[in-house]
Motif scaffolding. Structure first.
Motif, PDB file in Angstrom:
ATOM      1  N   ALA A   1       0.865  -1.189   0.000  1.00 26.85           N
ATOM      2  CA  ALA A   1       0.000   0.000   0.000  1.00 26.85           C
ATOM      3  C   ALA A   1       0.895   1.230   0.000  1.00 26.85           C
ATOM      4  N   PRO A   2       0.517   2.280  -0.712  1.00 34.19           N
ATOM      5  CA  PRO A   2       1.325   3.499  -0.678  1.00 34.19           C
ATOM      6  C   PRO A   2       1.335   4.090   0.739  1.00 34.19           C
TER       7      PRO A   2
ATOM      8  N   SER B   1      -4.421   3.726 -11.620  1.00 32.82           N
ATOM      9  CA  SER B   1      -4.219   2.831 -10.479  1.00 32.82           C
ATOM     10  C   SER B   1      -4.111   3.614  -9.177  1.00 32.82           C
ATOM     11  N   MET B   2      -3.893   4.921  -9.298  1.00 33.86           N
ATOM     12  CA  MET B   2      -3.753   5.750  -8.102  1.00 33.86           C
ATOM     13  C   MET B   2      -4.146   7.188  -8.465  1.00 33.86           C
TER      14      MET B   2
ATOM     15  N   GLU C   1       3.859  12.065 -18.358  1.00 34.18           N
ATOM     16  CA  GLU C   1       3.554  10.879 -19.169  1.00 34.18           C
ATOM     17  C   GLU C   1       2.851   9.790 -18.353  1.00 34.18           C
ATOM     18  N   ASN C   2       2.895   9.909 -17.050  1.00 35.57           N
ATOM     19  CA  ASN C   2       2.253   8.917 -16.184  1.00 35.57           C
ATOM     20  C   ASN C   2       0.837   9.316 -15.759  1.00 35.57           C
TER      21      ASN C   2
ATOM     22  N   ASP D   1       6.044   7.232  -7.652  1.00 35.31           N
ATOM     23  CA  ASP D   1       6.946   6.106  -7.937  1.00 35.31           C
ATOM     24  C   ASP D   1       6.192   5.041  -8.747  1.00 35.31           C
ATOM     25  N   VAL D   2       6.313   5.096 -10.077  1.00 35.10           N
ATOM     26  CA  VAL D   2       5.580   4.143 -10.922  1.00 35.10           C
ATOM     27  C   VAL D   2       6.358   2.841 -11.121  1.00 35.10           C
ATOM     28  N   THR D   3       7.538   2.759 -10.587  1.00 36.48           N
ATOM     29  CA  THR D   3       8.277   1.485 -10.600  1.00 36.48           C
ATOM     30  C   THR D   3       7.780   0.602  -9.461  1.00 36.48           C
TER      31      THR D   3
END
Length: 370
Positions: free
Chosen positions: A167-168, A247-248, A225-226, A176-178
């Motif tokens: 969970a974030p 997703s978030m 871009e994300n 942080d998309v990694t």
């Protein structure tokens, strides 16, 4: 507002976001749209004075919630009909209403910093504190041109099925998309995006203000871009997560608990590094329903039981502290002003926003629309 006018305002808003017109041009053009045939904008025109109020909020579930908590009760108490309009009372839209010379809105669900700015420009009525009771507000949350009626937060909501058991834990994880793959969604009117970017970039919560806009905008530009969507209203923020586009997302806490319900618990949210803000009601100068009627509505909305209904329906943290004791223990987790949630969050600086919001939004809009 007619569908034609709504479409015209939305088109102008989209052009402003794309940078095709300036905020000033948006305000001027929107005023012309609203001034076109003002009598059509209100069902009964001048004869409705003191018999009808139009309250403009941010749409979606807020329309039915405001009606159930405040509108129907006020009509029973006074005989004055209250119509809910979910157009979204942005600072520019409120200014456009006033400059039209024939406002059709009475009450607006406004950011206090916008009320400070618009009030100083003579566009809002001073709150009549002989009618509205400051003792029914948390100390420090009654302004000259706006009265707090609730609290909400900008918080992270996320699709729990995308991240397994992880969970974030804060804004660094949002960027942080990694570690947390997938697209993101941010608020298109800037508030919270600047703070999120700076927190993710390592600024300590206590050192956020005054905001380092250059640093925040660099972070946001590099992250573009994300981002799959910049949402502008409550319904849009809900759908971008429920439809699986993002997703978030950073969304209002008032919508996060609804998204959690509507998704069957798939979409979850956290309070960590949330950005808490008061929400307020303000009255347009020269409102067609009359200043006194509008002030009585605000006073009526201070009732603890009515604010409890708003909490139940929309998750609004009550402005009246007397409501706190009415909230059941199992629901305190969704209350933004509950002490356990408050200690994880950071308050937005209303005075900073009142002085800097216009220029900051102009620059933010250029970046996200480029």
């Amino acid at each position: 507002m007619s569908e034609t006018r709504k479409h015209s305002i939305e088109t102008l808003s989209a052009r402003a976001v794309r940078g095709e017109i300036s905020r000033r041009q948006f305000t001027q053009l929107a005023a012309l749209v609203l001034a076109g045939t003002p009598m059509l904008l209100r069902s009964t025109g001048a004869s409705a004075q003191a018999k009808e109020l139009v309250l403009v909020n941010w749409g979606g579930d807020a329309i039915t919630a405001y009606d159930a908590a405040y509108g129907q009760a006020f009509t029973k108490e006074t005989g004055i009909t209250v119509k809910m309009d979910g157009s979204g009372p942005t600072e520019g839209a409120i200014a456009a209403q006033f400059k039209s010379g024939a406002p059709t809105w009475d009450l607006v669900d406004v950011d206090p910093f916008s009320a400070i700015t618009l009030g100083a420009q003579g566009m809002l009525e001073p709150i009549d504190y002989s009618i509205v009771d400051k003792n029914k507000m948390r100390p420090g949350f009654g302004w000259e041109h706006a009265a707090s009626t609730y609290f909400f937060s900008y918080i992270i909501a996320y699709d729990s099925e995308k991240f397994g058991s992880q969970a974030p834990t804060g804004m660094a994880d949002f960027f942080d998309v990694t570690k947390f793959p997938g697209k993101r969604s941010l608020y298109k009117w800037g508030v919270s995006s600047w703070e999120a970017a700076l927190l993710a970039d390592g600024i300590a919560p206590a050192s956020l203000y005054p905001l380092d806009l250059k640093r925040a905008h660099d972070k946001i530009a590099a992250f573009k871009e994300n981002v799959v969507a910049y949402w502008g209203g409550g319904a849009e923020s809900q759908s971008v997560l429920l439809d699986g586009e993002a997703s978030m997302a950073i969304v209002w806490s008032t919508r996060a608990s609804l998204i959690e319900q509507d998704s069957g618990g798939k979409i979850k949210f956290i309070w960590d590094q949330g950005l808490i803000s008061p929400g307020a009601l303000a009255v347009l100068k020269g409102n067609p329903g009359g200043k006194d009627a509008a002030m009585k509505f605000i006073a009526s909305a201070q009732d603890p039981q009515k604010q409890l209904i708003m909490f139940d329906k929309l998750g609004q943290g009550p402005a009246n502290p007397a409501t706190d004791a009415l909230i059941p223990a199992d629901k305190k987790r969704i209350n933004p002003v509950d002490p356990e949630n408050m200690k994880k969050q950071i308050p937005l600086d209303m005075e900073w926003y009142a002085k800097n919001y216009g220029a900051a939004l102009d620059e933010y809009t250029k970046i996200i629309s480029a």
